[in-house]
Each structure stands twice: as C-alpha cells, then as structure tokens.
Design an enzyme around this catalytic site. Structure first.
Site, PDB file in Angstrom:
ATOM      1  N   GLY A  47       1.110  -5.320   0.868  1.00 36.35           N
ATOM      2  CA  GLY A  47       0.165  -5.444  -0.245  1.00 36.35           C
ATOM      3  C   GLY A  47       0.755  -6.220  -1.425  1.00 36.35           C
ATOM      4  N   LEU A  77       0.839  -1.202   0.000  1.00 33.46           N
ATOM      5  CA  LEU A  77       0.000   0.000   0.000  1.00 33.46           C
ATOM      6  C   LEU A  77       0.872   1.249   0.000  1.00 33.46           C
ATOM      7  CD1 LEU A  77      -2.786  -0.908   2.578  1.00 33.46           C
ATOM      8  CD2 LEU A  77      -2.525  -1.557   0.177  1.00 33.46           C
ATOM      9  N   ASN A 127       4.119  -7.515   6.625  1.00 31.61           N
ATOM     10  CA  ASN A 127       4.891  -6.886   7.699  1.00 31.61           C
ATOM     11  C   ASN A 127       4.122  -5.777   8.426  1.00 31.61           C
ATOM     12  OD1 ASN A 127       4.811  -5.174   5.510  1.00 31.61           O
ATOM     13  ND2 ASN A 127       6.833  -4.325   5.852  1.00 31.61           N
ATOM     14  N   GLU A 128       2.780  -5.771   8.276  1.00 29.26           N
ATOM     15  CA  GLU A 128       1.989  -4.649   8.792  1.00 29.26           C
ATOM     16  C   GLU A 128       2.263  -4.339  10.268  1.00 29.26           C
ATOM     17  OE1 GLU A 128       1.021  -6.603   6.475  1.00 29.26           O
ATOM     18  OE2 GLU A 128      -0.048  -5.407   4.991  1.00 29.26           O
TER      19      GLU A 128
HETATM   20  C1  LIG Z   1      10.009  -2.233  -1.443  1.00 20.86           C
HETATM   21  C2  LIG Z   1      11.394  -1.876  -0.930  1.00 20.86           C
HETATM   22  C3  LIG Z   1      12.082  -3.108  -0.328  1.00 20.86           C
HETATM   23  C4  LIG Z   1      12.208  -1.359  -2.123  1.00 20.86           C
HETATM   24  O1  LIG Z   1      13.459  -0.902  -1.704  1.00 20.86           O
HETATM   25  P1  LIG Z   1      14.330   0.044  -2.669  1.00 20.86           P
HETATM   26  O2  LIG Z   1      14.299  -0.490  -4.045  1.00 20.86           O
HETATM   27  O3  LIG Z   1      15.638   0.237  -1.987  1.00 20.86           O
HETATM   28  O4  LIG Z   1      13.500   1.401  -2.761  1.00 20.86           O
HETATM   29  P2  LIG Z   1      13.439   2.562  -1.669  1.00 20.86           P
HETATM   30  O5  LIG Z   1      13.204   2.012  -0.298  1.00 20.86           O
HETATM   31  O6  LIG Z   1      14.618   3.464  -1.851  1.00 20.86           O
HETATM   32  O7  LIG Z   1      12.103   3.321  -2.115  1.00 20.86           O
HETATM   33  C5  LIG Z   1      12.034   4.186  -3.245  1.00 20.86           C
HETATM   34  C6  LIG Z   1      11.080   5.339  -2.928  1.00 20.86           C
HETATM   35  O8  LIG Z   1       9.771   4.803  -2.755  1.00 20.86           O
HETATM   36  C7  LIG Z   1       9.247   5.174  -1.482  1.00 20.86           C
HETATM   37  N1  LIG Z   1       8.433   4.030  -0.970  1.00 20.86           N
HETATM   38  C8  LIG Z   1       8.821   2.768  -0.780  1.00 20.86           C
HETATM   39  N2  LIG Z   1       7.791   2.019  -0.336  1.00 20.86           N
HETATM   40  C9  LIG Z   1       6.726   2.848  -0.260  1.00 20.86           C
HETATM   41  C10 LIG Z   1       5.370   2.667   0.132  1.00 20.86           C
HETATM   42  N3  LIG Z   1       4.892   1.491   0.511  1.00 20.86           N
HETATM   43  N4  LIG Z   1       4.561   3.733   0.100  1.00 20.86           N
HETATM   44  C11 LIG Z   1       5.018   4.944  -0.288  1.00 20.86           C
HETATM   45  N5  LIG Z   1       6.283   5.185  -0.667  1.00 20.86           N
HETATM   46  C12 LIG Z   1       7.132   4.148  -0.648  1.00 20.86           C
HETATM   47  C13 LIG Z   1      10.483   5.430  -0.618  1.00 20.86           C
HETATM   48  O9  LIG Z   1      10.176   6.294   0.450  1.00 20.86           O
HETATM   49  C14 LIG Z   1      11.401   6.074  -1.633  1.00 20.86           C
HETATM   50  O10 LIG Z   1      11.002   7.417  -1.795  1.00 20.86           O
HETATM   51  P3  LIG Z   1      12.069   8.582  -2.140  1.00 20.86           P
HETATM   52  O11 LIG Z   1      12.731   8.150  -3.416  1.00 20.86           O
HETATM   53  O12 LIG Z   1      11.214   9.799  -2.284  1.00 20.86           O
HETATM   54  O13 LIG Z   1      13.017   8.655  -0.986  1.00 20.86           O
HETATM   55  C15 LIG Z   1      11.330  -0.777   0.155  1.00 20.86           C
HETATM   56  O14 LIG Z   1      10.964   0.443  -0.481  1.00 20.86           O
HETATM   57  C16 LIG Z   1      10.353  -1.046   1.257  1.00 20.86           C
HETATM   58  O15 LIG Z   1      10.599  -1.876   2.100  1.00 20.86           O
HETATM   59  N6  LIG Z   1       9.206  -0.328   1.249  1.00 20.86           N
HETATM   60  C17 LIG Z   1       8.216  -0.396   2.273  1.00 20.86           C
HETATM   61  C18 LIG Z   1       7.367  -1.600   2.102  1.00 20.86           C
HETATM   62  C19 LIG Z   1       6.346  -1.665   3.190  1.00 20.86           C
HETATM   63  O16 LIG Z   1       6.623  -1.822   4.345  1.00 20.86           O
HETATM   64  N7  LIG Z   1       5.080  -1.525   2.770  1.00 20.86           N
HETATM   65  C20 LIG Z   1       4.007  -1.588   3.687  1.00 20.86           C
HETATM   66  C21 LIG Z   1       2.978  -0.616   3.320  1.00 20.86           C
HETATM   67  S1  LIG Z   1       1.566  -0.812   4.359  1.00 20.86           S
END
Ligand SMILES: CC(C)(COP(=O)(O)OP(=O)(O)OC[C@H]1O[C@@H](n2cnc3c(N)ncnc32)[C@H](O)[C@@H]1OP(=O)(O)O)[C@@H](O)C(=O)NCCC(=O)NCCS
Length: 253
Positions: A103, A58, A126-127
């Site tokens: 998601g 999400l 991982n919520e």
């Molecule tokens: C998916 C993931 C492993 C990818 O890692 P990565 O390729 O190194 O990418 P980044 O973490 O640098 O993320 C890239 C950008 O997307 C954003 N982003 C990542 N996941 C996001 C999410 N779920 N919602 C909004 N923005 C998000 C980051 O803040 C970053 O923004 P920025 O470029 O403005 O700083 C990592 O982004 C992550 O763990 N995200 C969170 C996932 C999560 O916990 N989701 C639960 C949502 S309820």
C-alpha cells in the site's frame, strides 16, 4: 497538513511505528485530500513522519481474523482513498522518505511524481509474497508508472525494488539525500505547472487516468466481494498469520 507560502500542501503520514494503513488512517487521509481540494492548494506532497518508513502498506491486523463489517468498511475506504488520490485534479507528488511496500507503493504510484531517499530502502507491490492478490487498481497504478512487462514480472514475483532499481525502471523519478531535499524536488515538480492553466491541466490528467478510474468505479461491489472472499479463505488467513509471526520475530531481534 501544512500549506507553505507557495500554496503547496505537505501532508505527513503519522501513524507510528510504520504508517500501516488501518481504517482510521485511511479515513483521515480521505478527509485531508478533500480539504486540499477545497482549499484550492496548488498541489500536494505526501511524506511520512517516520525516518525510515514511508508506509508499511495495508495494516495486516485489519485483514487477520477480521470483523466482517469492519473489514468491508476498511476496503471501501481504501477504494475511496485511491479514487481521491489517483483521480485528484491537483498536482500530487510523493517524497518517499523510507520503505514503501505494498500500500505504501500504491500511494506513491497514485501520485504524479516520486522522489525517494537514497539508502537501504525498498519499494514495490509484494502482495503475492504474502499469499494475497494485488487488485486491478493496485496493478493499474504500477502499470501506469513502469513498463507493462516489468510491471507483470514485479507483480507476479512480489518484487521489492532497491532505490537504484526503482530509479532505473522509472518507478521513482529522482533520488534525494534527505527529506528536505525530497520535498524541495517535489515542490519543483509542482511549480512546473505555475504557467499552465489549472483547469486544462486537471482535465487532461483526468482524461489520461479515466479508463483506470472507471474500471474501479463501475466495478466497486465486485472488487469488494473479491477481496472479502479472498481474505476469508483459510489459506490466506494462514499466510497472514505466518507473515505476522515473521514480522514480530524480526522486530524482536
Ligand atoms: C515496513 C518495514 C520494512 C519496516 O521495518 P522496521 O522499521 O524494521 O519495522 P518492523 O518490521 O520492526 O515493524 C514494526 C512493528 O510494526 C508491525 N508492522 C509492520 N508492518 C505492518 C503491517 N503492514 N501491518 C501491521 N503491522 C505491521 C510489526 O509487526 C512490528 O510490530 P511489533 O513492534 O508489535 O513487533 C517492515 O515492517 C515490513 O516489511 N512490513 C511489512 C510490509 C508489508 O509486507 N506490507 C504488506 C501489507 S498487505
């Protein structure tokens, strides 16, 4: 969406950088799932245009300091997406070519078959680690895929599985060396149904999944209210703010 010569639709999520599920992407997914059903495709494979992320789950920006009307529409659209995907009568498979947290894992576990690329990727719900609660239907999708006991521990600890761990517990069915191989393996799964009458197949799947689907269908308003109450709690907003800051800090390293 691209339909191959065998009539299998390959749907590629393409919302850079990480395919986070915002309202627009969810609406586009819903329209695409409707098209796949209308076109009578033989099956659908979901994958991602990103080389490292299947979907980051999400979009946290939809939940952080949300606009009241939009966040409600966002949740209802997410419910629709799940009802369409989990309840699809056509065969579904996920070619998981990168990370699949939250998601992203929900989408994958809503499909009937999962092939994930080998590598340093992770998948899981991982919520709890973010201070939010995976709703019943997220939990049910996981429980539908892996044994109940492992699902409970994974949910309460917010566990992200490595590819090897996911394969061992049955969260994914196969691994692949690259995206093309993952899609090929998903196609092979869908072709297993070539000799099975599609009406019988579709009805059997729907009967198998109906209890879980019915739970949300008969409880949609309460589910939405529960989400809105949770997301509007100051503590939850604080957790989301900290998590966003952590993500930003990580991406600037
Ligand atoms: C998916 C993931 C492993 C990818 O890692 P990565 O390729 O190194 O990418 P980044 O973490 O640098 O993320 C890239 C950008 O997307 C954003 N982003 C990542 N996941 C996001 C999410 N779920 N919602 C909004 N923005 C998000 C980051 O803040 C970053 O923004 P920025 O470029 O403005 O700083 C990592 O982004 C992550 O763990 N995200 C969170 C996932 C999560 O916990 N989701 C639960 C949502 S309820």
């Amino acid at each position: 969406m691209a339909v191959d010569n065998d009539g299998i639709a390959v749907v590629t999520l393409q919302r850079p950088p990480v395919n986070s599920l915002n309202l627009d992407l969810l609406q586009a997914m819903n329209n695409t799932f409707d098209d796949v059903a209308k076109n009578k495709s033989k099956g659908m494979i979901l994958t991602s245009a990103s080389p490292t992320v299947f979907s980051a789950g999400l979009d946290i920006m939809e939940m952080y300091k949300p606009d009241p009307k939009r966040v409600e529409t966002f949740w209802v659209t997410l419910q629709d997406m799940w009802l369409k995907l989990f309840g699809a009568s056509f065969p579904t498979a996920a070619a998981i070519n990168g990370h699949a947290p939250a998601g992203g894992c929900l989408i994958a576990t809503s499909c009937e078959y999962r092939v994930m690329l080998s590598g340093k990727f992770t998948i899981g719900l991982n919520e709890t680690a973010l201070g939010i609660v995976a709703p019943t239907w997220f939990q049910d999708s996981l429980r539908h895929t892996i044994p109940t006991r492992q699902a409970e521990i994974a949910l309460t600890t917010g566990k992200m599985f490595t590819v090897d761990e996911a394969l061992k517990v049955g969260l994914i069915d196969e691994t692949a060396a690259d995206k093309a191989e993952a899609i090929e393996k998903c196609k092979k799964f869908i072709k297993r149904f070539d000799k099975i009458p599609s009406l019988a197949r579709g009805m059997t799947k729907q009967i198998f999944r109906q209890e879980v689907l019915k739970k949300l269908l008969t409880n949609r308003q309460a589910d939405t209210k529960q989400f809105l109450d949770l997301v509007n709690q100051p503590k939850v907003q604080q957790s989301l703010e900290l998590y966003l800051a952590m993500l930003k800090q990580k991406s600037q390293k």
